[in-house]
Design a protein around this motif. Structure first.
Motif, short mmCIF file in Angstrom:
data_model
loop_
_atom_site.label_atom_id
_atom_site.label_comp_id
_atom_site.label_asym_id
_atom_site.label_seq_id
_atom_site.Cartn_x
_atom_site.Cartn_y
_atom_site.Cartn_z
N ALA A 412 0.82 -1.20 0.00
CA ALA A 412 0.00 0.00 0.00
C ALA A 412 0.86 1.26 0.00
O ALA A 412 0.56 2.24 -0.70
N ARG A 413 1.96 1.25 0.78
CA ARG A 413 2.85 2.40 0.84
C ARG A 413 3.42 2.70 -0.55
O ARG A 413 3.41 3.85 -1.02
N ARG A 414 3.89 1.65 -1.21
CA ARG A 414 4.47 1.85 -2.53
C ARG A 414 3.42 2.34 -3.53
O ARG A 414 3.66 3.25 -4.32
N ALA A 415 2.22 1.73 -3.46
CA ALA A 415 1.16 2.11 -4.39
C ALA A 415 0.79 3.59 -4.21
O ALA A 415 0.59 4.31 -5.20
N ARG A 455 -3.30 17.69 5.75
CA ARG A 455 -3.47 16.31 6.21
C ARG A 455 -2.80 15.33 5.25
O ARG A 455 -2.10 14.40 5.67
N ILE A 456 -3.02 15.52 3.96
CA ILE A 456 -2.42 14.61 2.98
C ILE A 456 -0.91 14.75 2.96
O ILE A 456 -0.18 13.75 2.87
N GLU A 461 4.43 12.45 4.10
CA GLU A 461 5.72 12.52 4.79
C GLU A 461 5.93 11.33 5.70
O GLU A 461 7.04 10.77 5.78
N LYS A 462 4.89 10.89 6.37
CA LYS A 462 5.01 9.72 7.24
C LYS A 462 5.29 8.46 6.42
O LYS A 462 6.06 7.59 6.84
N LEU A 463 4.65 8.35 5.25
CA LEU A 463 4.94 7.21 4.38
C LEU A 463 6.39 7.24 3.91
O LEU A 463 7.08 6.21 3.90
N LYS A 464 6.86 8.42 3.52
CA LYS A 464 8.24 8.52 3.02
C LYS A 464 9.25 8.18 4.11
O LYS A 464 10.25 7.49 3.87
#
Length: 468
Positions: A412-415, A455-456, A461-464
């Motif tokens: 999901a993170r990569r997608a 928010r997005i 940033e948290k995903l990165k």
């Protein structure tokens, strides 16, 4: 009649090429991308060449196609086309879509000075001018959203310019655009009452330059109720409302400022005012539902598209004159023709099934962006609709993980991140929002856009950093 001067196809040859078969061709014509799940959600079978369901306008006797063409999302030339034309409306593609629609029974075309960054009316006028004027109905709007257009002079200049752009000497359906937006009654009165513009439009209807006068409603229900309370004075010929199986009873759960479509439609029906339906797909969200919801819809009607359920819901209501669809691609148009030519009305069991579907969909809280692009252009270059639509797409596809412990987190993170980079150029992403709030006033869905951008951006940033 030639449909395309380069190919020199007459009407019969044109229908032969584009009229038969299953999903054809023309995604390429408009640059419509498809995912594997989109294909699974599409319709099967030939495109009907006749049998369009028609409704009668009780005021004028107009026989209007139940499928109406929304001209908000005309196809554009690809950015790699080069030169000044890149990103402009693809007039040849528009002409082919309009020709195909008219040949298959669609006769209502809805545009606005605000659509396609001010270019929709001109493109629509060019395409329609090639057909007999009595073969179609033009709907356009007085889209005087900005305070700079609230003066009588500016509003009337916009109104008169619509005649020039559309190359016509009368408008079949003229709307006061987006009443209830912004500051509700205060804005409505500034746009249409204090400057005498509504009185002028009533005179234009008497003179025959406007055949039907109505309004489109967004936002503050007090404005809607006020205008209906004045029906004896204004004699509204029609009203345009947002209606779909999610908004029917759950509009406030989606967006707290919206009003349930069941109430809006009911108030119109009490007064025998025909309803024009906008956003039957809720900005495309009801054609791109989560995969397990799509599977349930396909199980009920394997031959039908996911989107057809939403169109049937809107079209089955007897007080609806036409249901608008912004068909950018030929495959969208063909799919909708399968639904409306002719319409198979919903049964009571179908309605109960769609209510259960709506309740399921409420568990997937997307941002209520309808991709109208009224918020654009952003003065700081953000692609606001692109950001919001990518987020919604990932919600529907299960690619918005709550934490790094979620099953499938890596995928999901990569997608999300890879898709974000492809959908929105880096310099146009959410991290460039400075919170100027210029976009907020223009959003008919009353989205707090700067808050959503923050928010997005935090989520990205948290995903990165992998700190989710």
């Amino acid at each position: 009649m030639e449909m395309n001067k380069d190919k020199k196809l007459n009407r019969r040859e044109f229908l032969k090429v584009l009229g038969g078969g299953a999903v054809v061709t023309a995604a390429a014509l408009c640059g419509c991308g498809r995912r594997e799940s989109d294909t699974a959600a599409s319709a099967l079978g030939p495109v009907p060449t006749e049998g369009m369901t028609m409704r009668t306008n009780p005021t004028t006797g107009d026989r209007v196609s139940l499928l109406g063409y929304g001209c908000m999302r005309w196809p554009t030339l690809p950015e790699h086309a080069g030169g000044a034309r890149a990103g402009e409306i693809d007039q040849e593609a528009v002409n082919e879509l309009v020709d195909y629609a008219i040949a298959h029974g669609v006769n209502y075309f809805d545009t606005s000075p605000a659509y396609c960054r001010g270019r929709s009316e001109q493109a629509t006028g060019v395409a329609l001018k090639r057909h007999p004027r009595k073969s179609y109905f033009i709907a356009t709007k007085l889209s005087n959203f900005a305070p700079s257009t609230w003066s009588r002079e500016a509003s009337l200049a916009m109104y008169r310019n619509s005649f020039d752009e559309l190359q016509t000497d009368y408008i079949d359906y003229l709307l006061l655009h987006g009443v209830g937006m912004g500051n509700g009654m205060r804005d409505f009165e500034a746009r249409y009452i204090d400057n005498g513009v509504l009185d002028f439009l009533l005179q234009e209807r008497e003179a025959g330059r406007i055949r039907n006068l109505g309004f489109s409603y967004h936002g503050d229900v007090a404005v809607f109720d006020h205008l209906l309370s004045q029906h004896d004075k204004y004699r509204w010929d029609f009203v345009q409302i947002q209606l779909n199986y999610m908004d029917w009873r759950h509009a406030k759960e989606i967006n707290k400022r919206n009003t349930d479509a069941e109430y809006l439609y009911g108030e119109l029906a009490k007064r025998d005012i025909p309803a024009i339906i906008m956003e039957p797909l809720l900005g495309g969200r009801l054609s791109k539902v989560p995969d397990h919801v799509a599977a349930t819809l396909k199980e009920q009607r394997p031959e039908a598209s996911v989107a057809s359920w939403a169109f049937r819901f809107a079209g089955s209501l007897p007080g609806v004159l036409t249901v608008l669809s912004g068909m950018t691609c030929m495959e969208h148009l063909q799919d909708n023709l399968r639904t409306f030519a002719p319409l198979e009305a919903l049964t009571d069991a179908d309605r109960e099934f769609l209510e259960r579907t709506a309740q399921t969909m409420l568990r997937y809280p997307t941002i209520p962006c309808n991709d109208c692009k009224y918020c654009m252009p952003c003065p700081y270059g953000l692609d606001i609709p692109g950001i919001l639509l990518h987020y919604n797409k990932c919600v529907n596809e299960g690619d918005v993980p709550a934490s790094a412990q979620d099953a499938g987190y890596r995928r999901a993170r990569r997608a999300f991140l890879v898709g974000y980079g492809r959908a929105v150029e880096p310099e146009r992403q959410a991290d460039h929002c400075i919170g100027c709030n210029r976009c907020v006033h223009h959003c008919p869905q009353n989205i707090d856009i700067p808050r959503q951008m923050r928010r997005i951006d935090r989520f990205v940033e948290k995903l990165k950093r992998e700190t989710l």
